[in-house]
Enzyme design. Structure first.
Site, PDB file in Angstrom:
ATOM      1  N   ARG A  92       0.854  -1.182   0.000  1.00 40.58           N
ATOM      2  CA  ARG A  92       0.000   0.000   0.000  1.00 40.58           C
ATOM      3  C   ARG A  92       0.894   1.237   0.000  1.00 40.58           C
ATOM      4  NH1 ARG A  92      -3.206  -2.569  -1.940  1.00 40.58           N
ATOM      5  NH2 ARG A  92      -4.972  -3.592  -0.989  1.00 40.58           N
ATOM      6  N   GLU A 125      -4.603  12.007  -7.811  1.00 43.40           N
ATOM      7  CA  GLU A 125      -3.644  11.525  -8.802  1.00 43.40           C
ATOM      8  C   GLU A 125      -2.298  11.269  -8.128  1.00 43.40           C
ATOM      9  OE1 GLU A 125      -3.345  14.173 -12.115  1.00 43.40           O
ATOM     10  OE2 GLU A 125      -5.516  14.246 -12.378  1.00 43.40           O
ATOM     11  N   HIS A 141      -2.206  -0.729 -10.906  1.00 40.27           N
ATOM     12  CA  HIS A 141      -2.428  -1.678  -9.813  1.00 40.27           C
ATOM     13  C   HIS A 141      -3.413  -2.755 -10.289  1.00 40.27           C
ATOM     14  CE1 HIS A 141      -2.257  -2.510  -5.421  1.00 40.27           C
ATOM     15  NE2 HIS A 141      -3.445  -3.037  -5.642  1.00 40.27           N
TER      16      HIS A 141
END
Length: 180
Positions: A92, A125, A141
Site C-alpha cells: 500500500r 492523482e 495496480h
C-alpha cells in the site's frame, strides 16, 4: 550475488522470496511471526528492520497497512538502506513516506523505485514528483487480474467450507486485533 530484503514475509512476501531464490538472490525478510519461513535465508523481527535494509540491494515492501506500518519506510529506514538500493512497493502507498523518498531518489541514496501504489491513491492523482523522476517505474495496480484469480478464491472458499463442517479453524481469517 545480490540480496533482496522483503518487508513483510507473509503470503505475498513468501512468494516474492520464492521467485527471488529462483533468480539466485540471497533473501532476507521481516515478519512478526518467528515461524519458519520458506525461501528466506534469514528472518528478522520487525525491530531489526534497519539491519535488514542495510544488507539489501533490493527492498520489496509487502507488509500489511496498519497503524504500526504507516510510513514504515520513512527517512530513518531510507537512511538505513544500502546506498543505491532499489525499492519496490507491492503493498500500500501509505507504507512509504513520499516526502522522504523523493529527495532520496534525486540524490541517489535510493537508486530506483517501482510501485503500483501511492498514498491516497483512491482520492487523488499520483504525486507529480513520482511521475517526473527517471529512476521511477509506475505501473497500474492490476496485477491480480486473471482468469486464475477466481479459482484461487473458490479453492479457499471450498477449503473453509470443509473446515467449518469438520469443526476446524478457518484459513485466511481476519485478525481484528492486528487490523488485517
Amino acid at each position: 550475488g545480490k540480496t533482496m530484503g522483503i518487508v513483510g514475509a507473509g503470503g505475498i512476501g513468501q512468494e516474492v522470496a520464492r521467485l527471488a531464490k529462483a533468480l539466485g538472490l540471497r533473501t532476507l525478510g521481516t515478519r512478526r511471526s518467528s515461524a519458519p519461513t520458506p525461501h528466506l535465508d534469514q528472518l528478522f523481527p520487525p525491530s531489526e528492520l534497519h539491519a535488514m535494509l542495510a544488507q539489501s540491494d533490493v527492498v520489496v515492501v509487502a507488509a500489511q497497512f496498519t497503524a504500526e506500518t504507516h510510513h514504515l519506510i520513512g527517512s530513518d529506514a531510507i537512511t538505513a538502506m544500502r546506498a543505491g538500493a532499489f525499492l519496490i512497493n507491492v503493498a500500500r502507498g501509505e507504507l512509504v513516506d513520499g516526502r522522504a523518498l523523493w529527495p532520496a531518489l534525486r540524490s541517489g541514496q535510493v537508486g530506483g523505485f517501482a510501485t503500483d501504489v501511492y498514498e491516497n491513491e483512491f482520492e487523488q492523482e499520483p504525486p507529480a514528483e513520482l511521475l517526473t523522476l527517471e529512476n521511477v517505474i509506475f505501473t497500474p495496480h492490476t496485477s491480480g487480474q486473471s482468469e486464475e484469480r477466481e479459482y484461487g478464491s473458490l479453492a479457499i472458499f471450498k477449503e473453509n467450507l470443509r473446515r467449518t463442517l469438520a469443526g476446524e479453524p478457518l484459513i485466511n481469517q481476519v485478525d481484528w486485533s492486528r487490523g488485517y
